[in-house]
Design an enzyme around this catalytic site. Structure first.
Site, short mmCIF file in Angstrom:
data_model
loop_
_atom_site.label_atom_id
_atom_site.label_comp_id
_atom_site.label_asym_id
_atom_site.label_seq_id
_atom_site.Cartn_x
_atom_site.Cartn_y
_atom_site.Cartn_z
N ASN A 102 11.46 -8.89 7.78
CA ASN A 102 11.02 -7.58 8.23
C ASN A 102 12.19 -6.78 8.81
O ASN A 102 13.35 -7.12 8.59
CB ASN A 102 9.85 -7.68 9.21
CG ASN A 102 8.79 -6.61 8.95
OD1 ASN A 102 9.09 -5.42 8.86
ND2 ASN A 102 7.54 -7.04 8.84
N ARG A 103 11.90 -5.74 9.59
CA ARG A 103 12.90 -4.76 9.97
C ARG A 103 13.45 -4.95 11.38
O ARG A 103 12.73 -5.39 12.28
CB ARG A 103 12.31 -3.34 9.84
CG ARG A 103 11.95 -2.97 8.41
CD ARG A 103 11.14 -1.69 8.33
NE ARG A 103 10.89 -1.32 6.94
CZ ARG A 103 9.88 -1.79 6.21
NH1 ARG A 103 9.00 -2.64 6.75
NH2 ARG A 103 9.73 -1.42 4.96
N HIS A 128 14.87 -7.64 5.99
CA HIS A 128 14.82 -8.92 5.28
C HIS A 128 16.18 -9.59 5.14
O HIS A 128 16.49 -10.18 4.09
CB HIS A 128 14.19 -8.74 3.90
CG HIS A 128 12.71 -8.47 3.93
ND1 HIS A 128 11.91 -8.81 4.99
CD2 HIS A 128 11.90 -7.88 3.01
CE1 HIS A 128 10.66 -8.46 4.73
NE2 HIS A 128 10.63 -7.89 3.54
N HIS A 202 7.86 -14.50 0.64
CA HIS A 202 7.47 -13.16 0.18
C HIS A 202 6.76 -13.19 -1.17
O HIS A 202 7.01 -12.33 -2.03
CB HIS A 202 8.72 -12.27 0.11
CG HIS A 202 8.44 -10.82 0.36
ND1 HIS A 202 7.62 -10.06 -0.45
CD2 HIS A 202 8.88 -9.98 1.34
CE1 HIS A 202 7.59 -8.81 0.00
NE2 HIS A 202 8.34 -8.74 1.09
N TYR A 204 4.00 -12.41 -3.87
CA TYR A 204 3.01 -11.38 -4.15
C TYR A 204 1.86 -12.04 -4.91
O TYR A 204 2.07 -12.57 -6.01
CB TYR A 204 3.59 -10.28 -5.04
CG TYR A 204 4.55 -9.32 -4.40
CD1 TYR A 204 4.22 -7.97 -4.26
CD2 TYR A 204 5.81 -9.73 -3.98
CE1 TYR A 204 5.11 -7.07 -3.71
CE2 TYR A 204 6.71 -8.84 -3.43
CZ TYR A 204 6.36 -7.51 -3.29
OH TYR A 204 7.25 -6.61 -2.75
N ASP A 274 1.25 -1.78 5.15
CA ASP A 274 2.59 -2.38 5.25
C ASP A 274 2.88 -2.55 6.73
O ASP A 274 3.81 -1.96 7.28
CB ASP A 274 3.63 -1.48 4.58
CG ASP A 274 4.98 -2.18 4.42
OD1 ASP A 274 5.08 -3.38 4.74
OD2 ASP A 274 5.94 -1.52 3.97
N GLN A 311 2.55 -9.98 8.14
CA GLN A 311 2.67 -8.68 7.49
C GLN A 311 1.80 -8.67 6.25
O GLN A 311 1.95 -9.50 5.35
CB GLN A 311 4.13 -8.44 7.09
CG GLN A 311 4.41 -7.04 6.57
CD GLN A 311 4.75 -6.05 7.67
OE1 GLN A 311 4.79 -6.40 8.85
NE2 GLN A 311 5.02 -4.81 7.30
N GLU A 339 2.77 -12.22 4.68
CA GLU A 339 4.03 -12.78 5.16
C GLU A 339 3.88 -13.21 6.62
O GLU A 339 3.96 -12.39 7.53
CB GLU A 339 5.15 -11.75 5.03
CG GLU A 339 5.30 -11.15 3.65
CD GLU A 339 6.04 -9.83 3.68
OE1 GLU A 339 7.18 -9.80 4.20
OE2 GLU A 339 5.49 -8.82 3.21
#
Length: 374
Positions: A102-103, A128, A202, A204, A274, A311, A339
């Site tokens: 993440n950020r 990331h 991560h 999907y 998100d 997340q 996540e």
């Protein structure tokens, strides 16, 4: 979970011998990096014919095949069938994420009085792990075969100041596939200098097994009474907001798409979901955190984790530019991510659970994904 190691019986892709009472790992070459480094692929299979393919580039899950309610086995994770597509820009399909999932705001944080500047790769922020995160390196692999489960041990040494982070970080991730149709991802790390760590996976998911379809009709449950609102850069504001009465309430079964287009400021900022949810239960305790169900296929996935947050990302930025191996392209909202992680920007937000790791400490956490049908 314990596995009995048996390196001598690792099979090549061309061998088809099935060993009774032992789960098997098939090894093959997936491609070569530009510098000539070979990227390997390992296929883990259980007695129910569930298969998970993992490559050493980024520790990525490239395929996860599970049965539907009719017994048809199909892949349920977005990915590619060749290395070049992974080397090109892509949204972290199936990857291990680190050092920090993440950020981190403005790519900066202060630790023990020292300010560290990280690589900027998401607007003005760090995302990331940076320009060359754990998703973009080749991991060392050690396959482990056993009678009740089969596992792949991946290791990587992230050197001091890699992408700006302090300390030599030794990382171990073990993927374990069990006969009860559970895929466990366990993470461990140690450092020689105080640093920050936040690892995640991560993948999907699209439980339909048909990537031409979106994921909006999936039934989702999140064991979380609160989420973290974000600013325009998708950095948490510091508020922990109750989900009750909002589109972020997944405490009971709800379609992913039911309120995704609601007139809501937070949804507009993320282009959909998100955001990080604050998981119920105590950090460090393994507990149920989420489930997803596709009525058409009957596939049901349950997620358990020791992490404090998760997340939910609904593939808002998939735009039809990436190829599906069997034809077509990955369009908007054709996959969703769950996540499990610590909160975004934790190094800059003292009220969030700490992501600091010191010498002599062991970072240790795990998450499991259990598959069934109904």
């Amino acid at each position: 979970m314990q596995c009995k190691e048996n390196k001598k019986e690792i099979l090549t892709e061309t061998q088809t011998t099935i060993l009774e009472k032992k789960l098997i790992i098939n090894k093959s070459e997936f491609g070569k990096m530009p510098d000539g480094t070979i990227v390997e692929q390992y296929k883990l299979t259980n007695k129910n014919s569930i298969e998970v393919d993992i490559i050493t580039y980024g520790g990525r899950i490239t395929s996860l095949k599970v049965p539907n309610k009719r017994g048809d086995i199909e892949n349920v994770v977005l990915g590619f069938d060749n290395l070049n597509d992974y080397l090109n820009e892509n949204p972290y399909f199936g990857a291990l994420i680190g050092r920090y999932g993440n950020r981190i705001a403005n790519g900066k944080f202060t630790l023990e009085g020292n300010e560290y500047t990280l690589a900027i790769n998401n607007g003005s922020n760090h995302l990331h792990g940076g320009l060359v995160g754990f998703d973009s390196v080749v991991w060392d692999a050690e396959p482990i075969e056993g009678t009740d489960n089969t596992a792949l041990k991946l290791t990587y040494l992230s050197k001091d100041r890699e992408e700006g982070y302090p300390g030599n970080l030794k990382v171990t991730v073990i993927y374990t596939l069990s006969n009860d149709n559970t895929l466990e991802v366990s993470y461990k790390a140690t450092t020689n200098k105080t640093t920050v760590v936040n690892l995640t996976q991560h993948a999907y998911f699209n439980l339909t097994g048909d990537f031409s379809k979106d994921i909006l009709n999936h039934d989702l449950v999140l064991n979380a009474d609160a989420f973290l609102p974000v600013d325009s850069g998708l950095i948490p504001t510091g508020e922990i907001r109750n989900v009750k009465g909002s589109p972020f309430d997944f405490t009971s079964v709800k379609k992913i798409g039911k309120e995704i287009e609601a007139d809501n400021e937070q949804l507009k900022l993320g282009g959909g979901y998100d955001h990080c949810w604050v998981l119920n239960g105590k950090k460090g305790n393994m507990r149920f955190v989420a489930s997803a169900y596709d009525e058409t296929s009957g596939r049901f996935m349950e997620v358990f984790s020791e992490e404090p947050g998760m997340q939910l990302y609904t593939g808002n930025f998939l735009d039809g530019s990436l190829p599906i191996p069997n034809g077509g392209t990955y369009n908007k909202r054709t996959g969703f991510c769950l996540e499990t992680q610590h909160y975004p920007d934790s190094p800059n937000q003292k009220e969030f659970p700490t992501t600091t790791l010191k010498p002599g400490e062991i970072y240790s956490t795990k998450t499991t994904y259990k598959f069934s049908t109904k």
